[in-house]
Design a protein around this motif. Structure first.
Motif, PDB file in Angstrom:
ATOM      1  N   ARG A  35     -27.606   3.377 -10.635  1.00 29.39           N
ATOM      2  CA  ARG A  35     -28.551   4.615 -10.748  1.00 29.39           C
ATOM      3  C   ARG A  35     -29.892   4.171  -9.815  1.00 29.39           C
ATOM      4  O   ARG A  35     -30.217   4.967  -8.917  1.00 29.39           O
ATOM      5  CB  ARG A  35     -28.932   4.773 -12.008  1.00 29.39           C
ATOM      6  N   LEU A  36     -30.230   2.736 -10.081  1.00 26.94           N
ATOM      7  CA  LEU A  36     -31.472   2.460  -9.236  1.00 26.94           C
ATOM      8  C   LEU A  36     -30.967   2.336  -7.840  1.00 26.94           C
ATOM      9  O   LEU A  36     -31.996   2.831  -6.883  1.00 26.94           O
ATOM     10  CB  LEU A  36     -31.664   1.163  -9.660  1.00 26.94           C
ATOM     11  N   ALA A  37     -29.839   1.908  -7.648  1.00 22.84           N
ATOM     12  CA  ALA A  37     -29.528   1.771  -5.954  1.00 22.84           C
ATOM     13  C   ALA A  37     -29.476   3.386  -5.478  1.00 22.84           C
ATOM     14  O   ALA A  37     -29.892   3.527  -4.338  1.00 22.84           O
ATOM     15  CB  ALA A  37     -28.036   1.182  -5.866  1.00 22.84           C
ATOM     16  N   GLU A  47     -31.566   9.006   7.686  1.00 18.00           N
ATOM     17  CA  GLU A  47     -30.842   9.824   8.422  1.00 18.00           C
ATOM     18  C   GLU A  47     -29.437  10.256   7.918  1.00 18.00           C
ATOM     19  O   GLU A  47     -28.933  11.402   7.895  1.00 18.00           O
ATOM     20  CB  GLU A  47     -30.840   9.646   9.998  1.00 18.00           C
ATOM     21  N   ILE A  48     -28.769   8.796   7.412  1.00 16.71           N
ATOM     22  CA  ILE A  48     -27.498   9.194   6.754  1.00 16.71           C
ATOM     23  C   ILE A  48     -27.501   8.584   5.303  1.00 16.71           C
ATOM     24  O   ILE A  48     -27.758   7.412   5.216  1.00 16.71           O
ATOM     25  CB  ILE A  48     -26.427   8.484   7.642  1.00 16.71           C
ATOM     26  N   LEU A  49     -27.234   9.400   4.368  1.00 18.37           N
ATOM     27  CA  LEU A  49     -26.924   8.860   2.943  1.00 18.37           C
ATOM     28  C   LEU A  49     -25.634   8.663   2.564  1.00 18.37           C
ATOM     29  O   LEU A  49     -24.806   9.768   2.650  1.00 18.37           O
ATOM     30  CB  LEU A  49     -27.649  10.017   1.995  1.00 18.37           C
ATOM     31  N   VAL A  50     -25.285   7.605   2.454  1.00 18.64           N
ATOM     32  CA  VAL A  50     -23.706   7.166   1.931  1.00 18.64           C
ATOM     33  C   VAL A  50     -23.688   7.023   0.412  1.00 18.64           C
ATOM     34  O   VAL A  50     -24.413   6.352  -0.189  1.00 18.64           O
ATOM     35  CB  VAL A  50     -23.073   6.031   2.819  1.00 18.64           C
ATOM     36  N   VAL A  51     -22.914   7.878  -0.336  1.00 16.77           N
ATOM     37  CA  VAL A  51     -23.003   7.793  -1.849  1.00 16.77           C
ATOM     38  C   VAL A  51     -21.422   7.577  -2.305  1.00 16.77           C
ATOM     39  O   VAL A  51     -20.669   8.604  -1.879  1.00 16.77           O
ATOM     40  CB  VAL A  51     -23.489   9.310  -2.423  1.00 16.77           C
ATOM     41  N   LEU A  55     -21.477   9.547  -9.351  1.00 17.26           N
ATOM     42  CA  LEU A  55     -21.043  10.525 -10.331  1.00 17.26           C
ATOM     43  C   LEU A  55     -20.450   9.804 -11.620  1.00 17.26           C
ATOM     44  O   LEU A  55     -20.077  10.235 -12.639  1.00 17.26           O
ATOM     45  CB  LEU A  55     -20.421  11.931 -10.105  1.00 17.26           C
ATOM     46  N   ALA A  56     -19.903   8.700 -11.160  1.00 17.68           N
ATOM     47  CA  ALA A  56     -19.096   7.961 -12.284  1.00 17.68           C
ATOM     48  C   ALA A  56     -19.959   7.184 -13.353  1.00 17.68           C
ATOM     49  O   ALA A  56     -19.389   6.883 -14.441  1.00 17.68           O
ATOM     50  CB  ALA A  56     -18.329   6.724 -11.579  1.00 17.68           C
ATOM     51  N   LEU A  81     -22.781  11.521   3.241  1.00 21.14           N
ATOM     52  CA  LEU A  81     -21.380  11.124   3.304  1.00 21.14           C
ATOM     53  C   LEU A  81     -21.147  10.713   1.632  1.00 21.14           C
ATOM     54  O   LEU A  81     -21.341   9.822   1.164  1.00 21.14           O
ATOM     55  CB  LEU A  81     -21.242   9.885   4.064  1.00 21.14           C
ATOM     56  N   PHE A  82     -20.458  11.839   1.174  1.00 20.47           N
ATOM     57  CA  PHE A  82     -20.180  11.684  -0.311  1.00 20.47           C
ATOM     58  C   PHE A  82     -18.705  11.264  -0.729  1.00 20.47           C
ATOM     59  O   PHE A  82     -17.748  12.044  -0.256  1.00 20.47           O
ATOM     60  CB  PHE A  82     -20.395  13.259  -0.889  1.00 20.47           C
ATOM     61  N   VAL A  83     -18.361  10.222  -1.245  1.00 21.50           N
ATOM     62  CA  VAL A  83     -17.213   9.503  -1.647  1.00 21.50           C
ATOM     63  C   VAL A  83     -16.996  10.038  -3.091  1.00 21.50           C
ATOM     64  O   VAL A  83     -17.841   9.217  -3.924  1.00 21.50           O
ATOM     65  CB  VAL A  83     -17.097   8.121  -1.084  1.00 21.50           C
ATOM     66  N   SER A  84     -15.930  10.556  -3.475  1.00 24.65           N
ATOM     67  CA  SER A  84     -15.624  11.014  -4.771  1.00 24.65           C
ATOM     68  C   SER A  84     -14.356  11.513  -5.214  1.00 24.65           C
ATOM     69  O   SER A  84     -13.786  11.891  -4.261  1.00 24.65           O
ATOM     70  CB  SER A  84     -16.888  12.205  -5.349  1.00 24.65           C
ATOM     71  N   HIS A  85     -13.883  11.259  -6.543  1.00 23.72           N
ATOM     72  CA  HIS A  85     -12.995  11.802  -7.141  1.00 23.72           C
ATOM     73  C   HIS A  85     -12.978  13.124  -7.723  1.00 23.72           C
ATOM     74  O   HIS A  85     -12.246  13.795  -8.297  1.00 23.72           O
ATOM     75  CB  HIS A  85     -12.084  10.806  -7.709  1.00 23.72           C
TER      76      HIS A  85
END
Length: 287
Positions: A35-37, A47-51, A55-56, A81-85
């Motif tokens: 959450r803090l990160a 300019e680019i947000l990698v996530v 949400l886990a 750039l959203f990495v998620s299942h």
């Protein structure tokens, strides 16, 4: 550093760590750390947000904040750039999507098209049983593994589907390399589009943290009645240490097909959305 200093209060407030501001970060739980990160990264105007799988962690309210913040970043013309299942989150947030499997691109295109392709090609099991070998997992800790599952009715008979408002047992076989104590077992239900339907764990229902002995172990997850509208659902299962991370987490790895219960007077209208959950209702007319 100057930017973090300027936005320090916003970051702390967003991450919801006000009470722990004087606690060394190394003592934060994995959820607090993520959450803090995310809060730091999202407030630095990148300019680019990698996530990656943010949400886990966190409750539904925090997840909603994260989605809102990522949406704000995208609306400002920056790249997310959203990495998620979480297929529901991908569909609501992303315009384009890439499906990566075992390090290779399996599909790419619009988010809705790729998600439909994903669910149409990822076959789990329609027999009421399944092995977890080869499925993607999240592991922060070693010494434990989910092996397989079977769906059972109230008479402990294997079933290939569940019935609306009837009991269901998900029996999971596991292996522990050592004795484990202070663990939390969690199961999350998702609809066919990957939207979260229900989240529960042993702590949320008032159980004490569980202990698991070394060797093969059987875990029964019992549902006295399933008030879910007939449809296809997927269940995630996880074993985690309260504050150190996951021993094993399989996302949407158990497939449960819920069908209409012909012994119930309740009927559903097919061809239109009935939602996901049945809420008991009565109608009284007074003249």
């Amino acid at each position: 550093r100057d930017e973090i200093t300027r936005k320090f209060d916003e970051i702390v407030d967003f991450a919801e760590v006000e009470k722990f501001i004087d606690t060394p970060v190394k003592r934060y739980s994995s959820g607090m750390y993520v959450r803090l990160a995310f809060a730091v990264a999202a407030h630095l105007d990148p300019e680019i947000l990698v996530v990656d799988e943010v949400l886990a962690v966190g409750d539904a309210a925090f997840q909603k904040k994260c989605l809102g913040k990522m949406g704000d970043v995208a609306k400002e013309g920056r790249t997310v750039l959203f990495v998620s299942h979480n297929m529901g989150a991908i569909q609501s947030l992303c315009h384009s999507c890439i499906w990566i499997e075992k390090g290779s691109i399996r599909d790419k295109g619009s988010a809705n098209e790729v998600v439909r392709h994903y669910f149409g090609n990822v076959t789990l099991s329609n027999s009421g049983t399944g092995l977890f070998s080869g499925l993607p997992r999240k592991r922060d800790l070693t010494g434990f593994e989910f092996l397989s599952y079977v769906l059972l009715d109230s008479h402990a008979q294997i079933v290939s589907f569940a019935q609306f408002n009837n009991p269901l047992i998900i029996r999971v076989t596991c292996h522990a390399d050592r004795n484990i104590s202070g663990a939390v077992l969690a199961v999350n239900w998702f609809d066919e589009n990957g939207n979260l339907v229900n989240r529960a764990n042993t702590r949320s229902i008032g159980m004490a943290d569980i202990e698991i002995g070394q060797g093969n172990v059987t875990v029964d997850v019992l549902f006295p009645a399933l008030p879910l509208i007939p449809n296809l659902y997927r269940v995630s299962i996880a074993l985690q240490d309260g504050g150190k991370g996951y021993y094993d987490w399989l996302d949407q790895a158990i497939e449960v097909n819920i069908k209409e219960n012909h012994n119930s007077p309740i009927r559903f209208i097919y061809g239109q959305s009935n939602g996901t959950t049945w809420i008991p209702v009565d109608f009284q007319i007074h003249t």
